[in-house]
Design a protein around this motif. Structure first.
Motif, PDB file in Angstrom:
ATOM      1  N   GLN A  98     149.037  37.680 -44.255  1.00  0.00           N
ATOM      2  CA  GLN A  98     149.811  38.632 -43.469  1.00  0.00           C
ATOM      3  C   GLN A  98     149.219  40.036 -43.472  1.00  0.00           C
ATOM      4  OE1 GLN A  98     153.494  36.905 -45.530  1.00  0.00           O
ATOM      5  NE2 GLN A  98     154.403  38.169 -43.938  1.00  0.00           N
ATOM      6  N   VAL A  99     148.390  40.353 -44.466  1.00  0.00           N
ATOM      7  CA  VAL A  99     147.798  41.690 -44.544  1.00  0.00           C
ATOM      8  C   VAL A  99     146.610  41.751 -43.584  1.00  0.00           C
ATOM      9  CG1 VAL A  99     146.614  43.362 -46.002  1.00  0.00           C
ATOM     10  CG2 VAL A  99     148.551  42.060 -46.919  1.00  0.00           C
ATOM     11  N   ASP A 100     146.795  42.484 -42.499  1.00  0.00           N
ATOM     12  CA  ASP A 100     145.728  42.571 -41.502  1.00  0.00           C
ATOM     13  C   ASP A 100     145.158  43.984 -41.352  1.00  0.00           C
ATOM     14  OD1 ASP A 100     147.840  43.800 -40.228  1.00  0.00           O
ATOM     15  OD2 ASP A 100     147.949  42.389 -38.555  1.00  0.00           O
ATOM     16  N   HIS A 101     145.715  44.944 -42.075  1.00  0.00           N
ATOM     17  CA  HIS A 101     145.169  46.300 -42.092  1.00  0.00           C
ATOM     18  C   HIS A 101     145.111  46.782 -43.545  1.00  0.00           C
ATOM     19  CE1 HIS A 101     145.953  46.180 -37.809  1.00  0.00           C
ATOM     20  NE2 HIS A 101     145.288  47.314 -37.668  1.00  0.00           N
ATOM     21  N   VAL A 102     143.957  47.276 -43.947  1.00  0.00           N
ATOM     22  CA  VAL A 102     143.756  47.803 -45.298  1.00  0.00           C
ATOM     23  C   VAL A 102     143.186  49.211 -45.173  1.00  0.00           C
ATOM     24  CG1 VAL A 102     142.612  47.509 -47.524  1.00  0.00           C
ATOM     25  CG2 VAL A 102     143.301  45.494 -46.181  1.00  0.00           C
ATOM     26  N   VAL A 103     143.857  50.164 -45.812  1.00  0.00           N
ATOM     27  CA  VAL A 103     143.424  51.560 -45.790  1.00  0.00           C
ATOM     28  C   VAL A 103     143.323  52.058 -47.220  1.00  0.00           C
ATOM     29  CG1 VAL A 103     143.924  53.896 -44.960  1.00  0.00           C
ATOM     30  CG2 VAL A 103     144.657  51.910 -43.616  1.00  0.00           C
ATOM     31  N   THR A 104     142.232  52.729 -47.529  1.00  0.00           N
ATOM     32  CA  THR A 104     142.118  53.408 -48.818  1.00  0.00           C
ATOM     33  C   THR A 104     141.944  54.903 -48.540  1.00  0.00           C
ATOM     34  OG1 THR A 104     139.687  53.227 -48.990  1.00  0.00           O
ATOM     35  CG2 THR A 104     141.020  51.375 -49.822  1.00  0.00           C
ATOM     36  N   LEU A 105     142.547  55.714 -49.378  1.00  0.00           N
ATOM     37  CA  LEU A 105     142.479  57.163 -49.215  1.00  0.00           C
ATOM     38  C   LEU A 105     142.025  57.802 -50.521  1.00  0.00           C
ATOM     39  CD1 LEU A 105     143.041  59.798 -47.661  1.00  0.00           C
ATOM     40  CD2 LEU A 105     145.418  59.644 -48.434  1.00  0.00           C
ATOM     41  N   GLY A 106     140.878  58.459 -50.491  1.00  0.00           N
ATOM     42  CA  GLY A 106     140.369  59.121 -51.691  1.00  0.00           C
ATOM     43  C   GLY A 106     140.054  58.154 -52.807  1.00  0.00           C
ATOM     44  N   SER A 107     139.675  56.922 -52.462  1.00  0.00           N
ATOM     45  CA  SER A 107     139.419  55.887 -53.474  1.00  0.00           C
ATOM     46  C   SER A 107     137.943  55.878 -53.850  1.00  0.00           C
ATOM     47  CB  SER A 107     139.855  54.509 -52.942  1.00  0.00           C
ATOM     48  OG  SER A 107     141.238  54.493 -52.688  1.00  0.00           O
ATOM     49  N   GLY A 108     137.584  56.769 -54.774  1.00  0.00           N
ATOM     50  CA  GLY A 108     136.185  56.934 -55.159  1.00  0.00           C
ATOM     51  C   GLY A 108     135.923  56.560 -56.595  1.00  0.00           C
ATOM     52  N   SER A 109     134.679  56.300 -56.890  1.00  0.00           N
ATOM     53  CA  SER A 109     134.240  55.934 -58.238  1.00  0.00           C
ATOM     54  C   SER A 109     134.420  57.098 -59.206  1.00  0.00           C
ATOM     55  CB  SER A 109     132.761  55.528 -58.185  1.00  0.00           C
ATOM     56  OG  SER A 109     132.208  55.449 -59.481  1.00  0.00           O
ATOM     57  N   GLY A 110     134.752  56.764 -60.460  1.00  0.00           N
ATOM     58  CA  GLY A 110     134.883  57.767 -61.508  1.00  0.00           C
ATOM     59  C   GLY A 110     133.600  58.002 -62.290  1.00  0.00           C
ATOM     60  N   TYR A 111     132.534  57.279 -61.947  1.00  0.00           N
ATOM     61  CA  TYR A 111     131.234  57.504 -62.604  1.00  0.00           C
ATOM     62  C   TYR A 111     130.799  58.939 -62.326  1.00  0.00           C
ATOM     63  CZ  TYR A 111     126.293  56.817 -63.799  1.00  0.00           C
ATOM     64  OH  TYR A 111     125.036  56.916 -64.355  1.00  0.00           O
ATOM     65  N   HIS A 112     130.290  59.632 -63.345  1.00  0.00           N
ATOM     66  CA  HIS A 112     130.113  61.080 -63.240  1.00  0.00           C
ATOM     67  C   HIS A 112     129.198  61.489 -62.087  1.00  0.00           C
ATOM     68  CE1 HIS A 112     126.020  61.475 -65.102  1.00  0.00           C
ATOM     69  NE2 HIS A 112     126.367  60.327 -65.661  1.00  0.00           N
ATOM     70  N   ARG A 113     128.180  60.698 -61.798  1.00  0.00           N
ATOM     71  CA  ARG A 113     127.281  61.076 -60.700  1.00  0.00           C
ATOM     72  C   ARG A 113     127.897  60.834 -59.330  1.00  0.00           C
ATOM     73  NH1 ARG A 113     121.207  59.126 -62.648  1.00  0.00           N
ATOM     74  NH2 ARG A 113     121.105  60.464 -64.500  1.00  0.00           N
ATOM     75  N   ARG A 156     139.462  50.364 -43.934  1.00  0.00           N
ATOM     76  CA  ARG A 156     139.247  51.727 -43.470  1.00  0.00           C
ATOM     77  C   ARG A 156     139.290  52.641 -44.678  1.00  0.00           C
ATOM     78  NH1 ARG A 156     141.403  53.407 -37.890  1.00  0.00           N
ATOM     79  NH2 ARG A 156     140.424  55.440 -37.535  1.00  0.00           N
ATOM     80  N   ALA A 157     138.169  53.240 -45.031  1.00  0.00           N
ATOM     81  CA  ALA A 157     138.067  54.109 -46.205  1.00  0.00           C
ATOM     82  C   ALA A 157     138.086  55.563 -45.743  1.00  0.00           C
ATOM     83  CB  ALA A 157     136.791  53.806 -46.979  1.00  0.00           C
ATOM     84  N   VAL A 158     139.154  56.276 -46.091  1.00  0.00           N
ATOM     85  CA  VAL A 158     139.359  57.641 -45.618  1.00  0.00           C
ATOM     86  C   VAL A 158     139.109  58.620 -46.758  1.00  0.00           C
ATOM     87  CG1 VAL A 158     140.998  59.238 -44.552  1.00  0.00           C
ATOM     88  CG2 VAL A 158     141.077  56.793 -43.968  1.00  0.00           C
ATOM     89  N   ARG A 200     134.887  50.619 -42.663  1.00  0.00           N
ATOM     90  CA  ARG A 200     134.720  51.794 -41.807  1.00  0.00           C
ATOM     91  C   ARG A 200     135.008  53.042 -42.633  1.00  0.00           C
ATOM     92  NH1 ARG A 200     138.048  53.383 -36.242  1.00  0.00           N
ATOM     93  NH2 ARG A 200     137.489  55.604 -36.262  1.00  0.00           N
ATOM     94  N   TYR A 201     134.074  53.973 -42.633  1.00  0.00           N
ATOM     95  CA  TYR A 201     134.241  55.207 -43.397  1.00  0.00           C
ATOM     96  C   TYR A 201     134.670  56.331 -42.458  1.00  0.00           C
ATOM     97  CZ  TYR A 201     131.742  52.701 -47.065  1.00  0.00           C
ATOM     98  OH  TYR A 201     131.359  51.774 -48.009  1.00  0.00           O
ATOM     99  N   ASP A 202     135.822  56.911 -42.746  1.00  0.00           N
ATOM    100  CA  ASP A 202     136.313  58.071 -42.003  1.00  0.00           C
ATOM    101  C   ASP A 202     136.259  59.280 -42.923  1.00  0.00           C
ATOM    102  OD1 ASP A 202     136.788  56.495 -39.835  1.00  0.00           O
ATOM    103  OD2 ASP A 202     138.967  56.610 -39.907  1.00  0.00           O
ATOM    104  N   ILE A 203     135.251  60.117 -42.734  1.00  0.00           N
ATOM    105  CA  ILE A 203     135.110  61.346 -43.519  1.00  0.00           C
ATOM    106  C   ILE A 203     135.673  62.470 -42.665  1.00  0.00           C
ATOM    107  CG2 ILE A 203     133.548  62.769 -44.873  1.00  0.00           C
ATOM    108  CD1 ILE A 203     133.673  59.795 -45.714  1.00  0.00           C
ATOM    109  N   ASP A 253     140.981  68.122 -38.842  1.00  0.00           N
ATOM    110  CA  ASP A 253     141.076  66.946 -37.969  1.00  0.00           C
ATOM    111  C   ASP A 253     142.503  66.425 -37.854  1.00  0.00           C
ATOM    112  OD1 ASP A 253     138.337  66.992 -37.505  1.00  0.00           O
ATOM    113  OD2 ASP A 253     137.885  65.597 -39.144  1.00  0.00           O
ATOM    114  N   ILE A 254     143.343  66.740 -38.841  1.00  0.00           N
ATOM    115  CA  ILE A 254     144.752  66.330 -38.761  1.00  0.00           C
ATOM    116  C   ILE A 254     145.664  67.560 -38.662  1.00  0.00           C
ATOM    117  CG2 ILE A 254     144.305  64.190 -40.030  1.00  0.00           C
ATOM    118  CD1 ILE A 254     145.814  65.499 -42.431  1.00  0.00           C
TER     119      ILE A 254
END
Length: 293
Positions: A125-140, A216-218, A244-247, A252-253
């Motif tokens: 049933q999940v047909d749309h996935v959005v992440t917001l500010g979901s970045g790696s915690g590795y220091h670099r 969609r990665a925002v 899809r990356y939305d930077i 913009d909003i």
């Protein structure tokens, strides 16, 4: 707004909430909001209520060890960060499936709530996935200048706090929030590796590789915690998914600033929130009347 009690397969009890459209309004979709690390579900209430006014049934929860799902004493509480994806999210999804078997669903993961998506059940049933500010915690992979202070955080602040309190007392330090010992320990291990979550091993890598839904990665350019490099690193293991990356710039909003947290703040409000409707597979036409409280 409806308060819910969830029971996980491994015996934990969690606090969740459900926001529904106005009485008489037909629901067009279910949206799950996956909370950021250390952030209680109440933080997302204003946005969830607004979504409900657009014909959406919204579910939120407090991950184990967080908010209303935390015990009174965190010192002896055992939990792993990965349990949020393997136990807590499935409990919420199962309930929503039972209640709304006919509705399409969207996952909107904020920060850690998006990072962990690849380990969660892949509901048809999940047909749309959005992440917001979901970045790696590795220091670099962290945004500047945050990366330059992480040595002090991990090697001084965290061990001293855990040794004194038996858990990470983040509220006292105005950092992240209170976290059980096992959760802060696992997060620290992930942040020590450029593979981040996938440093857990082959089974985790395989889980991310099995995800086929588009994502969609925002990221907002003024986010002081997540960087574009960190966002791409987190989503790289989705080898079978179209990411899809939305930077975006705050302008913009229609906002002066957004950062890591303020998208859900009322100062962004309906004008800014409207940009998220197509992310989630929703119409831009709100229902008439107020949402059911």
């Amino acid at each position: 707004m409806e308060h819910l009690t969830l029971h996980t397969d491994d015996g934990h009890t969690l606090a969740a909430r459900c926001y529904r459209p106005a009485p008489g309004g037909a629901a067009q979709r279910v949206v799950f909001i996956g909370s950021a690390l250390g952030v209680p579900q109440s933080f997302y209430e204003r946005y969830a209520r607004w979504l409900a006014g657009h014909g959406v049934v919204v579910y939120t929860l407090d991950w184990r060890g967080i908010g209303a799902s935390a015990p009174k004493d965190l010192r002896r509480y055992r939990a792993r960060l990965i349990d949020w994806a393997l136990q807590d999210a499935p409990a919420l999804m199962k309930l929503a499936q039972q209640r709304h078997p006919e509705l399409p669903m969207s996952w909107f993961g904020h920060s850690m709530g998006g990072i962990l998506y690849g380990l969660m059940p892949q509901l048809p049933q999940v047909d749309h996935v959005v992440t917001l500010g979901s970045g790696s915690g590795y220091h670099r992979h962290l945004a500047k200048p945050l990366r330059y202070g992480m040595g002090l955080f991990w090697h001084v602040m965290v061990p001293l706090s855990v040794a004194r309190h038996g858990y990470f007392a983040g509220k006292r330090l105005n950092a992240v929030g209170d976290l059980p010992k096992g959760i802060i320990a696992q997060w620290k291990r992930w942040c020590a590796s450029p593979e981040f979550v996938c440093s857990e091993g082959g089974a985790v890598k395989a889980a991310y590789a099995c995800v086929t839904r588009p994502i969609r990665a925002v990221l907002f350019t003024d986010d002081k915690l997540a960087s574009e490099a960190g966002i791409r690193a987190v989503h790289q293991p989705y080898t079978s998914s179209d990411v899809r990356y939305d930077i975006l710039h705050p302008q913009d909003i229609g906002a002066a600033s957004v950062g890591h947290f303020d998208f859900f703040h009322t100062r962004i409000g309906p004008r800014g929130w409207a940009h998220s409707l197509p992310w989630l597979g929703l119409s831009a036409n709100p229902q008439q009347g107020d949402m059911h409280v």
